[in-house]
Write a protein that holds these residues in place. Structure first.
Motif, PDB file in Angstrom:
ATOM      1  N   GLU A 128      30.167  44.456 127.397  1.00  0.00           N
ATOM      2  CA  GLU A 128      30.331  45.904 127.603  1.00  0.00           C
ATOM      3  C   GLU A 128      29.588  46.722 126.545  1.00  0.00           C
ATOM      4  N   GLN A 129      29.243  46.085 125.437  1.00  0.00           N
ATOM      5  CA  GLN A 129      28.515  46.771 124.369  1.00  0.00           C
ATOM      6  C   GLN A 129      27.001  46.604 124.488  1.00  0.00           C
ATOM      7  N   SER A 131      20.857  59.941 122.514  1.00  0.00           N
ATOM      8  CA  SER A 131      22.327  59.930 122.573  1.00  0.00           C
ATOM      9  C   SER A 131      22.961  60.400 121.270  1.00  0.00           C
ATOM     10  N   GLU A 135      29.803  49.116 112.514  1.00  0.00           N
ATOM     11  CA  GLU A 135      30.093  50.231 113.422  1.00  0.00           C
ATOM     12  C   GLU A 135      29.068  51.349 113.339  1.00  0.00           C
ATOM     13  N   PRO A 155      28.058  49.822 118.996  1.00  0.00           N
ATOM     14  CA  PRO A 155      29.464  50.181 119.158  1.00  0.00           C
ATOM     15  C   PRO A 155      29.691  50.712 120.576  1.00  0.00           C
ATOM     16  N   LEU A 156      30.855  50.456 121.134  1.00  0.00           N
ATOM     17  CA  LEU A 156      31.098  50.730 122.550  1.00  0.00           C
ATOM     18  C   LEU A 156      30.826  52.180 122.934  1.00  0.00           C
ATOM     19  N   TRP A 157      31.185  53.112 122.069  1.00  0.00           N
ATOM     20  CA  TRP A 157      31.002  54.524 122.423  1.00  0.00           C
ATOM     21  C   TRP A 157      29.534  54.903 122.517  1.00  0.00           C
ATOM     22  N   ILE A 158      28.683  54.234 121.713  1.00  0.00           N
ATOM     23  CA  ILE A 158      27.242  54.495 121.797  1.00  0.00           C
ATOM     24  C   ILE A 158      26.667  53.812 123.039  1.00  0.00           C
ATOM     25  N   LYS A 217      28.211  53.314 125.815  1.00  0.00           N
ATOM     26  CA  LYS A 217      28.610  54.146 126.960  1.00  0.00           C
ATOM     27  C   LYS A 217      27.730  55.389 127.070  1.00  0.00           C
ATOM     28  N   ALA A 218      27.345  55.946 125.920  1.00  0.00           N
ATOM     29  CA  ALA A 218      26.472  57.124 125.927  1.00  0.00           C
ATOM     30  C   ALA A 218      25.100  56.769 126.496  1.00  0.00           C
ATOM     31  N   ASN A 278      24.431  54.368 128.543  1.00  0.00           N
ATOM     32  CA  ASN A 278      24.658  54.117 129.965  1.00  0.00           C
ATOM     33  C   ASN A 278      24.665  55.433 130.747  1.00  0.00           C
ATOM     34  N   LYS A 279      25.349  56.415 130.219  1.00  0.00           N
ATOM     35  CA  LYS A 279      25.431  57.731 130.875  1.00  0.00           C
ATOM     36  C   LYS A 279      24.044  58.368 130.977  1.00  0.00           C
TER      37      LYS A 279
END
Length: 396
Positions: free
Chosen positions: A92-93, A110, A227, A252-255, A257-258, A260-261
């Protein structure tokens, strides 16, 4: 009436494209030009990788793919990072993109807001500052000359960081210099970065496998930085798959996801066939990669030996990648048939016009005293190229 966007007018014209254009013009006139400007392996993609692509076509794996990549490829990247780098990233990362270049751009766009600063060690790959421009950020270039093996020091990094610093590029092994940061050198940079928790590091590791000195070290391996580091890599250099156009981000997962968006809005998923081929590359034998590295090392030694025989050319011994980045400033101010050589760009075009060898001016990479010579060519071609360069420089 042409009314281009301000964003486009900020971008610089590519010096490599100008060189390529003039090279093609000469070749069309029947001139035998040796091209040392290309940044790609001259080896074929491994057979088992090609067969995986053929199988994907024959089994009709030809439809849209998920934006961040097919699950088995994200898993293959995750496994590779654990196996080769002792880095723990879940699938997922991982974000699969259209080449390492898109991976880098995804991260910059991002993270960086207008006015935020991005530290770029120089010499740098040509697209780094252009990506910062697209994000409306501010490039802070930190110069490292041949006297320090083209690597910045912790003191230089500390001096470059301000409250506005958001991101730092790190490229090891380096394009255009071939320099590699040792574990101790990375540790020195980390000691600075831990004092500035707002600064992220974009670690471009695309030349990981073209390394002649042993183990590859990544700044992501330091627990205090995990991180804040985004690793970018791909299959182009290490697996001779430049045309397959596949890179990846591990973050890191939040990056992740960004990215991906962002990617979902302007390219979506990567070519299905290239993804299946890359699964085979990452999970398969490294035999071809290791053989390619040995060939590059032999060529490196050959180039360094021949460069040392050219008066005025000052070069380091690059421990990675497949470039020589000699200092050519000794030739500035010299003339040929009344025309003066004022800078590396002039010298690069002189070598093309007179020596019929295509190189790239170091000014494209942030160092106007140097030229980049790629040794991703057969040995006999390199020997002839260096003979031509020696004669042309001797005529100045």
């Amino acid at each position: 009436m042409e009314q281009l966007s301000k964003r486009l007018t900020l971008l610089s014209e590519s010096e490599t494209i100008a060189m390529s254009q003039r090279s093609r013009e000469l070749q069309s006139q029947g001139v035998d030009v040796i091209n040392l400007s290309l940044g790609e392996p001259d080896f074929p993609t491994a057979q088992h990788v090609k067969e995986a692509a053929i199988e994907a076509i024959n089994t009709n794996f030809t439809h849209y793919t998920p934006v961040p990549g097919i699950p088995d490829l994200r898993k293959a990247v995750s496994d590779k990072l654990l196996r080769d780098n002792d880095l723990h990233y879940t699938p997922e990362q991982i974000i699969i993109s259209n080449g390492g270049k898109q991976s880098l751009a995804n991260v910059v766009l991002s993270l960086v807001d207008p006015g935020e600063e991005v530290i770029i060690p120089s010499p740098f790959w040509v697209s780094y500052p252009e990506m910062v421009k697209m994000a409306e950020g501010v490039s802070v270039v930190v110069n490292a000359g041949i006297d320090q093996d083209f690597k910045i020091t912790p003191a230089q990094l500390e001096a470059a960081i301000t409250p506005k610093t958001k991101l730092m590029f790190l490229n090891s092994p380096s394009n255009p210099t071939g320099s590699i940061y040792s574990l101790d050198e990375l540790k020195g940079l980390v000691e600075v970065l831990v004092r500035h928790p707002q600064v992220f590091v974009l670690s471009d590791e695309i030349y990981e496998y073209i390394n002649y000195v042993g183990k590859h070290y990544t700044i992501a391996s330091f627990p205090e930085m995990k991180e804040r580091v985004i690793v970018v890599n791909g299959v182009s250099k290490g697996y001779a798959m430049t045309g397959w156009r596949l890179g990846y981000v591990a973050a890191p997962l939040w990056i992740a996801k960004a990215c991906n968006k962002l990617q979902g809005q302007y390219t979506s998923g990567v070519c299905s066939i290239a993804q299946k081929a890359s699964v085979a590359a990452l999970n398969g034998s490294m035999k071809e990669t290791l053989a390619m590295r040995e060939a590059f090392k032999r060529r490196r030694d050959l180039m360094v030996k021949m460069a040392a025989e050219i008066p005025g050319l000052v070069t380091s011994v690059p421990p990675g990648a497949f470039y020589l980045f000699p200092d050519v400033s000794a030739f500035f101010g010299k003339k040929f048939q009344g025309k003066e050589i004022n800078n590396a760009r002039d010298l690069s075009f002189y070598l093309l016009e007179v020596g019929h060898v295509a190189t790239v001016s170091g000014s494209a990479f942030g160092n106007g005293n140097c030229l980049r010579l790629s040794y991703a060519c057969a040995d006999e071609i390199l020997v002839e190229a260096m003979k031509r360069i020696k004669k042309a420089l001797g005529d100045l």
